[in-house]
Design a protein around this motif. Structure first.
Motif, mmCIF file in Angstrom:
data_model
loop_
_atom_site.group_PDB
_atom_site.id
_atom_site.type_symbol
_atom_site.label_atom_id
_atom_site.label_comp_id
_atom_site.label_asym_id
_atom_site.label_seq_id
_atom_site.Cartn_x
_atom_site.Cartn_y
_atom_site.Cartn_z
ATOM 1 N N GLU A 71 0.821 -1.219 0.000
ATOM 2 C CA GLU A 71 0.000 0.000 0.000
ATOM 3 C C GLU A 71 0.849 1.261 0.000
ATOM 4 O OE1 GLU A 71 -2.739 0.628 3.271
ATOM 5 O OE2 GLU A 71 -3.470 2.449 2.312
ATOM 6 N N ASP A 87 -0.861 -5.168 2.998
ATOM 7 C CA ASP A 87 -1.274 -3.951 3.700
ATOM 8 C C ASP A 87 -0.562 -3.995 5.044
ATOM 9 O OD1 ASP A 87 -2.450 -1.876 5.063
ATOM 10 O OD2 ASP A 87 -4.428 -2.215 4.167
ATOM 11 N N ASP A 90 -3.629 -2.330 8.429
ATOM 12 C CA ASP A 90 -4.998 -2.090 7.987
ATOM 13 C C ASP A 90 -5.803 -1.650 9.209
ATOM 14 O OD1 ASP A 90 -6.968 -2.074 5.920
ATOM 15 O OD2 ASP A 90 -7.888 -3.797 6.917
ATOM 16 N N TRP A 214 -4.880 -4.536 -1.623
ATOM 17 C CA TRP A 214 -4.152 -4.855 -0.390
ATOM 18 C C TRP A 214 -5.072 -4.982 0.811
ATOM 19 C CZ3 TRP A 214 -2.523 -0.501 -3.375
ATOM 20 C CH2 TRP A 214 -3.139 0.702 -3.020
ATOM 21 N N ASP A 215 -6.251 -4.335 0.782
ATOM 22 C CA ASP A 215 -7.204 -4.461 1.896
ATOM 23 C C ASP A 215 -7.777 -5.871 1.977
ATOM 24 O OD1 ASP A 215 -7.233 -1.595 2.505
ATOM 25 O OD2 ASP A 215 -8.515 -1.336 0.739
HETATM 26 CA CA CA Z 1 -6.185 -0.965 4.218
#
Ligand code: CA
Ligand code: IPD
Ligand code: CA
Length: 257
Positions: A71, A87, A90, A214-215
């Motif tokens: 990210e 990520d 997060d 990436w989430d």
């Molecule tokens: Ca995220």
């Protein structure tokens, strides 16, 4: 595939633990050096950057041919079909506020298909893992999606995009439509953890729009390996998905867009 995935999962789990240690070394105590990104609501801290730098150097040292998408630093090219999608933190809004729900998310794709997923929540000491075709686990114990079949008994997760202040297409209309039919709604603040909660049945389902790969890369595999499904509900705002058991996904989709 030229890789022992079980061994790679052990490595990814160790890297997630280390990234979590980086988070905790800053959490509620050290100077976070908070900056904003896409909008004033989208923040990044020293811990995001340090965790990403650690993960990228660990991956590149062990797998120099593999690509990485992170990210905070974008695409790092490789010379193979493998790509890690990370990520490093997060739930940065939670983290920067001192709220303890945040995660590190590590996915591994082979020729575009996700084959490994790890999501770790360091304050909660919850390590969710999955390999394609091998089931999903929380701290080594199998997890499964819930079996509810109506909204009235359901507790769902959702989130709101960072451009919510300037774009009225911000999920509030969906919330207003579906909330009266639900037992409850939760805004966890980390999409990766929403997906893991859905995989484990702590949430009965989850939807969100305008996410990034990436989430969700690791979390989607974890839901699928826990017996759930994840389906896109629109294709005009990044990644927009509904997750849960098949019945719950159908019921949510009837009330959102
Ligand atoms: Ca995220
Ligand atoms: C955010 C979280 C949040 C979701 C946002 C994401 P970040 O990621 O997953 O729950 O609603 O859409 O961008 O910025 O904390 O890594
Ligand atoms: Ca992040």
């Amino acid at each position: 595939m030229d890789l022992d995935l079980k061994e790679t999962l052990d490595l990814a789990t160790a890297w997630a633990l280390k990234a979590g240690e980086i988070h905790l070394s800053y959490f509620r105590k050290r100077d976070l050096d908070i900056h904003t990104k896409s909008t004033v609501y989208d923040v990044v801290t020293r811990a995001d950057k340090e965790a990403e730098a650690f993960l990228i150097s660990a991956i590149q040292a062990r797998f120099p041919q593999h690509a990485v998408l992170g990210e905070e630093t974008g695409e790092h090219a490789g010379a193979s079909g493998w790509r890690w999608v990370i990520d490093p933190l997060d739930g940065t809004n939670n983290f920067s506020q001192g709220l303890p729900i945040f995660t590190v998310s590590i996915g591994l794709q082979y020729q575009g298909e996700t084959v490994l997923g790890v999501v770790y929540a360091p304050c909660l000491r919850e390590m969710y893992t999955a390999l394609k075709g091998e089931g999903a686990f929380l701290n080594g114990q199998p997890v499964h999606v819930g079996n509810k079949s109506d909204l009235e008994h359901a507790v769902l997760g959702t989130g709101f995009p960072y451009d919510k202040g300037s774009n009225p297409d911000n999920n509030i209309a969906n919330l207003a439509t579906i909330l009266p039919h639900l037992r409850g709604i939760r805004r966890m603040g980390t999409a990766a953890y929403d997906l893991c909660c859905t995989a484990a049945g702590w949430l009965d389902g989850y939807w969100e729009l305008a996410l990034n790969l990436w989430d969700v890369c690791a979390g989607v595999l974890i839901v699928e390996e826990a017996g759930g499904i994840v389906v896109p509900f629109r294709n005009d705002r990044g990644i927009s998905i509904v997750a849960g058991n098949r019945t719950m996904v159908d019921l949510i989709r009837e009330r959102i867009n």
